[in-house]
Design a protein around this motif. Structure first.
Motif, PDB file in Angstrom:
ATOM      1  N   THR A 292       8.814   3.667 -12.601  1.00  0.00           N
ATOM      2  CA  THR A 292       9.025   2.372 -13.250  1.00  0.00           C
ATOM      3  C   THR A 292       8.124   1.327 -12.616  1.00  0.00           C
ATOM      4  OG1 THR A 292      10.745   1.654 -11.714  1.00  0.00           O
ATOM      5  CG2 THR A 292      11.445   2.976 -13.626  1.00  0.00           C
ATOM      6  N   ALA A 293       7.922   0.232 -13.325  1.00  0.00           N
ATOM      7  CA  ALA A 293       7.102  -0.849 -12.786  1.00  0.00           C
ATOM      8  C   ALA A 293       7.703  -1.389 -11.483  1.00  0.00           C
ATOM      9  CB  ALA A 293       6.970  -1.975 -13.816  1.00  0.00           C
ATOM     10  N   GLY A 294       9.041  -1.493 -11.430  1.00  0.00           N
ATOM     11  CA  GLY A 294       9.689  -1.985 -10.216  1.00  0.00           C
ATOM     12  C   GLY A 294       9.445  -1.080  -9.025  1.00  0.00           C
ATOM     13  N   ASP A 295       9.549   0.226  -9.240  1.00  0.00           N
ATOM     14  CA  ASP A 295       9.275   1.177  -8.160  1.00  0.00           C
ATOM     15  C   ASP A 295       7.817   1.110  -7.725  1.00  0.00           C
ATOM     16  OD1 ASP A 295      11.836   2.101  -7.994  1.00  0.00           O
ATOM     17  OD2 ASP A 295      11.522   3.844  -9.273  1.00  0.00           O
ATOM     18  N   PHE A 296       6.935   0.926  -8.699  1.00  0.00           N
ATOM     19  CA  PHE A 296       5.509   0.834  -8.382  1.00  0.00           C
ATOM     20  C   PHE A 296       5.240  -0.377  -7.496  1.00  0.00           C
ATOM     21  CE2 PHE A 296       1.289  -0.864  -9.233  1.00  0.00           C
ATOM     22  CZ  PHE A 296       0.486   0.244  -9.006  1.00  0.00           C
ATOM     23  N   TYR A 297       5.775  -1.549  -7.886  1.00  0.00           N
ATOM     24  CA  TYR A 297       5.565  -2.766  -7.092  1.00  0.00           C
ATOM     25  C   TYR A 297       6.077  -2.573  -5.665  1.00  0.00           C
ATOM     26  CZ  TYR A 297       4.785  -5.199 -11.545  1.00  0.00           C
ATOM     27  OH  TYR A 297       4.320  -5.592 -12.762  1.00  0.00           O
ATOM     28  N   GLU A 298       7.253  -1.982  -5.552  1.00  0.00           N
ATOM     29  CA  GLU A 298       7.868  -1.808  -4.234  1.00  0.00           C
ATOM     30  C   GLU A 298       7.003  -0.911  -3.341  1.00  0.00           C
ATOM     31  OE1 GLU A 298      12.051  -0.172  -2.266  1.00  0.00           O
ATOM     32  OE2 GLU A 298      11.833  -0.321  -4.436  1.00  0.00           O
ATOM     33  N   ALA A 299       6.572   0.231  -3.880  1.00  0.00           N
ATOM     34  CA  ALA A 299       5.752   1.153  -3.096  1.00  0.00           C
ATOM     35  C   ALA A 299       4.402   0.547  -2.768  1.00  0.00           C
ATOM     36  CB  ALA A 299       5.564   2.469  -3.861  1.00  0.00           C
ATOM     37  N   PHE A 300       3.826  -0.153  -3.725  1.00  0.00           N
ATOM     38  CA  PHE A 300       2.508  -0.741  -3.526  1.00  0.00           C
ATOM     39  C   PHE A 300       2.559  -1.848  -2.476  1.00  0.00           C
ATOM     40  CE2 PHE A 300      -1.573  -2.568  -4.795  1.00  0.00           C
ATOM     41  CZ  PHE A 300      -2.286  -1.427  -5.149  1.00  0.00           C
ATOM     42  N   ALA A 301       3.543  -2.731  -2.596  1.00  0.00           N
ATOM     43  CA  ALA A 301       3.648  -3.858  -1.667  1.00  0.00           C
ATOM     44  C   ALA A 301       3.928  -3.390  -0.247  1.00  0.00           C
ATOM     45  CB  ALA A 301       4.735  -4.818  -2.130  1.00  0.00           C
ATOM     46  N   THR A 302       4.651  -2.281  -0.107  1.00  0.00           N
ATOM     47  CA  THR A 302       4.986  -1.760   1.218  1.00  0.00           C
ATOM     48  C   THR A 302       3.774  -1.177   1.928  1.00  0.00           C
ATOM     49  OG1 THR A 302       7.218  -1.227   0.456  1.00  0.00           O
ATOM     50  CG2 THR A 302       6.473  -0.146   2.478  1.00  0.00           C
ATOM     51  N   ASN A 303       2.827  -0.618   1.165  1.00  0.00           N
ATOM     52  CA  ASN A 303       1.725   0.135   1.763  1.00  0.00           C
ATOM     53  C   ASN A 303       0.354  -0.526   1.635  1.00  0.00           C
ATOM     54  OD1 ASN A 303       3.020   2.859   2.593  1.00  0.00           O
ATOM     55  ND2 ASN A 303       3.833   2.475   0.544  1.00  0.00           N
ATOM     56  N   ILE A 304       0.209  -1.491   0.715  1.00  0.00           N
ATOM     57  CA  ILE A 304      -1.037  -2.246   0.591  1.00  0.00           C
ATOM     58  C   ILE A 304      -0.708  -3.709   0.880  1.00  0.00           C
ATOM     59  CG2 ILE A 304      -2.974  -2.878  -0.889  1.00  0.00           C
ATOM     60  CD1 ILE A 304      -2.963   0.039  -0.474  1.00  0.00           C
ATOM     61  N   PRO A 305      -1.089  -4.244   2.044  1.00  0.00           N
ATOM     62  CA  PRO A 305      -0.699  -5.613   2.405  1.00  0.00           C
ATOM     63  C   PRO A 305      -1.160  -6.636   1.374  1.00  0.00           C
ATOM     64  CG  PRO A 305      -1.706  -4.469   4.271  1.00  0.00           C
ATOM     65  CD  PRO A 305      -1.914  -3.600   3.079  1.00  0.00           C
ATOM     66  N   GLN A 306      -0.372  -7.694   1.204  1.00  0.00           N
ATOM     67  CA  GLN A 306      -0.742  -8.731   0.255  1.00  0.00           C
ATOM     68  C   GLN A 306      -1.960  -9.515   0.697  1.00  0.00           C
ATOM     69  OE1 GLN A 306       2.233 -11.085  -1.702  1.00  0.00           O
ATOM     70  NE2 GLN A 306       3.841  -9.565  -1.364  1.00  0.00           N
ATOM     71  N   THR A 307      -2.362  -9.337   1.941  1.00  0.00           N
ATOM     72  CA  THR A 307      -3.637  -9.927   2.380  1.00  0.00           C
ATOM     73  C   THR A 307      -4.806  -9.185   1.751  1.00  0.00           C
ATOM     74  OG1 THR A 307      -3.558  -8.510   4.347  1.00  0.00           O
ATOM     75  CG2 THR A 307      -2.747 -10.764   4.585  1.00  0.00           C
ATOM     76  N   ILE A 308      -4.561  -7.953   1.294  1.00  0.00           N
ATOM     77  CA  ILE A 308      -5.591  -7.169   0.615  1.00  0.00           C
ATOM     78  C   ILE A 308      -5.499  -7.381  -0.893  1.00  0.00           C
ATOM     79  CG2 ILE A 308      -6.529  -4.856   0.234  1.00  0.00           C
ATOM     80  CD1 ILE A 308      -6.793  -5.867   3.098  1.00  0.00           C
ATOM     81  N   LEU A 309      -4.307  -7.216  -1.435  1.00  0.00           N
ATOM     82  CA  LEU A 309      -4.068  -7.443  -2.859  1.00  0.00           C
ATOM     83  C   LEU A 309      -2.790  -8.260  -3.020  1.00  0.00           C
ATOM     84  CD1 LEU A 309      -4.778  -3.960  -4.511  1.00  0.00           C
ATOM     85  CD2 LEU A 309      -6.186  -5.997  -4.665  1.00  0.00           C
ATOM     86  N   SER A 310      -2.884  -9.355  -3.765  1.00  0.00           N
ATOM     87  CA  SER A 310      -1.700 -10.179  -4.002  1.00  0.00           C
ATOM     88  C   SER A 310      -0.768  -9.467  -4.974  1.00  0.00           C
ATOM     89  CB  SER A 310      -2.121 -11.535  -4.588  1.00  0.00           C
ATOM     90  OG  SER A 310      -2.630 -11.356  -5.903  1.00  0.00           O
ATOM     91  N   MET A 311       0.446  -9.977  -5.099  1.00  0.00           N
ATOM     92  CA  MET A 311       1.390  -9.388  -6.027  1.00  0.00           C
ATOM     93  C   MET A 311       0.902  -9.528  -7.464  1.00  0.00           C
ATOM     94  SD  MET A 311       3.980  -7.570  -6.481  1.00  0.00           S
ATOM     95  CE  MET A 311       4.604  -7.527  -4.785  1.00  0.00           C
ATOM     96  N   ASP A 312       0.250 -10.646  -7.783  1.00  0.00           N
ATOM     97  CA  ASP A 312      -0.300 -10.803  -9.139  1.00  0.00           C
ATOM     98  C   ASP A 312      -1.373  -9.754  -9.406  1.00  0.00           C
ATOM     99  OD1 ASP A 312       1.336 -12.898  -9.796  1.00  0.00           O
ATOM    100  OD2 ASP A 312      -0.117 -14.456  -9.262  1.00  0.00           O
ATOM    101  N   GLU A 313      -2.195  -9.467  -8.404  1.00  0.00           N
ATOM    102  CA  GLU A 313      -3.221  -8.448  -8.572  1.00  0.00           C
ATOM    103  C   GLU A 313      -2.597  -7.056  -8.713  1.00  0.00           C
ATOM    104  OE1 GLU A 313      -7.072 -10.335  -6.223  1.00  0.00           O
ATOM    105  OE2 GLU A 313      -5.443  -9.441  -5.044  1.00  0.00           O
TER     106      GLU A 313
END
Length: 443
Positions: A292-313
């Motif tokens: 799901t999109a929610g699971d994707f955001y959670e996994a992505f945010a945990t492993n790719i810092p927002q200093t690299i990619l923002s949540m909007d990105e």
């Protein structure tokens, strides 16, 4: 969107490209498979098959790709292993080419749908029973009958090519790599697999000329309502505008994915492995390849810092990797893109190690990995970059029941770990030595 499927290795050699054109002209999408059938031993992915010049010439002629003697000489020398043998596996792999991430992901998803026990093999009878030709785009367009499509597919997997009654993941992927080589449109290729393996609840939805995601963003597919690929001469003004918009969106996403890839390749953390594990944990066996999109955001945010990619990105990436038929996020495609191309030396080294652990299966027992790993010769420890104790600790933490609650490790998960480690090993020979020492492989 749909682009040329001729990869660099085949197009850089005019003779290889000519063979591919002749095979496709002679037998369409079935051309490369029919050529491979002239050499039955080529269906064993674990054996390097060597043939003579005479056998090569006879096989090409039978497949409809007869070459003049000078061109046959050039082809033979390109794949020559010694003075008397021709490397058939490498030649066929070059002909099939490398599928892009979107095609790899849909093929993997189809295989996982049928491989219900996740052992890396499909029973031949089940494969035949599950294949649905009624929704094949060629049937919908009236180009072929359902019986013709069915017969063509079944001829690819018979008692001659699969005497043990099973089809391996490698054989399944090789078949579709050959089919892919003759299909220019990504959307047509994806629609074909979705329809024939019923990967969507509503297969007809994948054949529409445009697709609107859950965000309302329209995407141009280049196909009409029956699944026929449009000629560029048939594009309306709206088609052209939407195609340009789709390409611009894809370019923007590619830049964001490249930022994430550079972070992954920096090798400071086992990011690719961790991200892959996090996504797979959210897609329990038998895996659909979607989250799901929610699971994707959670996994992505945990492993790719927002200093690299923002949540909007991250949301922009999520929209691009949304599966048209189900609305889920195709995480396998993203992982393929983050890995990038893996050269032959490293791919072969990882495959040898996994084969030794798994015994030709597509999965391996977690405890076997933990038991057989050898750290005492590890090159990174020898260089003083880390200690043997830290290497062992990191390895055991990575391959733990927390990350693999089923106790089973797939080849993708195994390779992700070593690709992370390999990002700190720039030399291919050094990487090969690392795999040899870690798993006690013969040189």
């Amino acid at each position: 969107m749909g682009g040329s499927v001729f990869n660099e290795s085949s197009m850089s050699d005019p003779v290889v490209a000519k063979v591919k054109r002749l095979l496709i002209r002679s037998s369409g999408t079935d051309g490369i498979r029919l050529l491979a059938r002239q050499f039955p031993s080529s269906y064993d992915p674990y054996v390097e098959v060597l043939i003579t010049r005479e056998e090569l010439a006879a096989g090409l002629a039978a497949g409809g790709a007869t070459l003049p003697e000078p061109e046959l000489d050039k082809l033979y020398k390109k794949f020559e292993k010694n003075k008397n043998s021709f490397g058939l596996n490498e030649f066929l792999a070059t002909l099939r080419g490398t599928m892009n991430s979107r095609r790899k992901a849909i093929v993997k998803r189809a295989f996982q749908r049928i491989d219900t026990n996740s052992d890396g093999f499909i029973d031949l009878r089940e494969l035949r029973a599950r294949y649905s030709c009624d929704r094949h785009p060629a049937v919908l367009q009236g180009l072929s009958s359902a019986d013709e499509v069915q017969a063509e597919f079944l001829a690819s997997f018979d008692d001659q090519t699969n005497p043990d009654g099973r089809v391996s993941r490698e054989e399944f992927e090789a078949y579709y790599a050959g089919v892919s080589a003759a299909i220019d449109s990504d959307d047509y290729f994806v629609a074909m697999l979705k329809a024939t393996w019923t990967l969507d609840e509503n297969p007809e939805a994948t054949l529409a000329g445009t697709f609107a995601s859950s965000t309302g963003r329209a995407r141009f597919t280049g196909m009409d309502a029956t699944g026929r690929v449009k000629s560029t001469l048939d594009y309306t003004l709206e088609d052209k505008k939407l195609r340009l918009q789709t390409l611009n969106q894809a370019d923007a996403v590619a830049k964001l994915v490249n930022k994430a890839r550079l972070y992954v390749r920096a090798g400071k953390t086992a990011c690719l492995f961790a991200l892959g594990s996090a996504l797979r944990l959210r897609d329990p066996p038998p895996r659909a390849g979607l989250v799901t999109a929610g699971d994707f955001y959670e996994a992505f945010a945990t492993n790719i810092p927002q200093t690299i990619l923002s949540m909007d990105e991250a949301r922009t990436i999520c929209d691009e990797y949304e599966d048209e038929g189900t609305g889920g996020i195709d995480y396998n495609r993203l992982l393929f893109d983050l890995r990038g191309d893996v050269n032959g030396i490293r791919q072969a080294a990882m495959a040898r190690a996994f084969k030794q652990l798994s015994g030709k299966r597509d999965v391996v027992d977690l405890q076997a990995i933990r038991r057989q790993f050898q750290v005492y010769k590890h090159p990174l420890a020898a260089k003083g970059e880390t200690t043997k104790e830290q290497l062992l600790t990191n390895f055991l933490e990575a391959f733990s029941l927390k990350n693999f609650p089923t106790g089973i490790v797939s080849i993708d998960e195994f390779e992700d770990f070593w690709l992370d480690i390999g990002s700190r090993v720039p030399d291919d020979r050094h990487f090969d030595l690392m795999m040899q020492s870690a798993w006690n492989l013969d040189s």
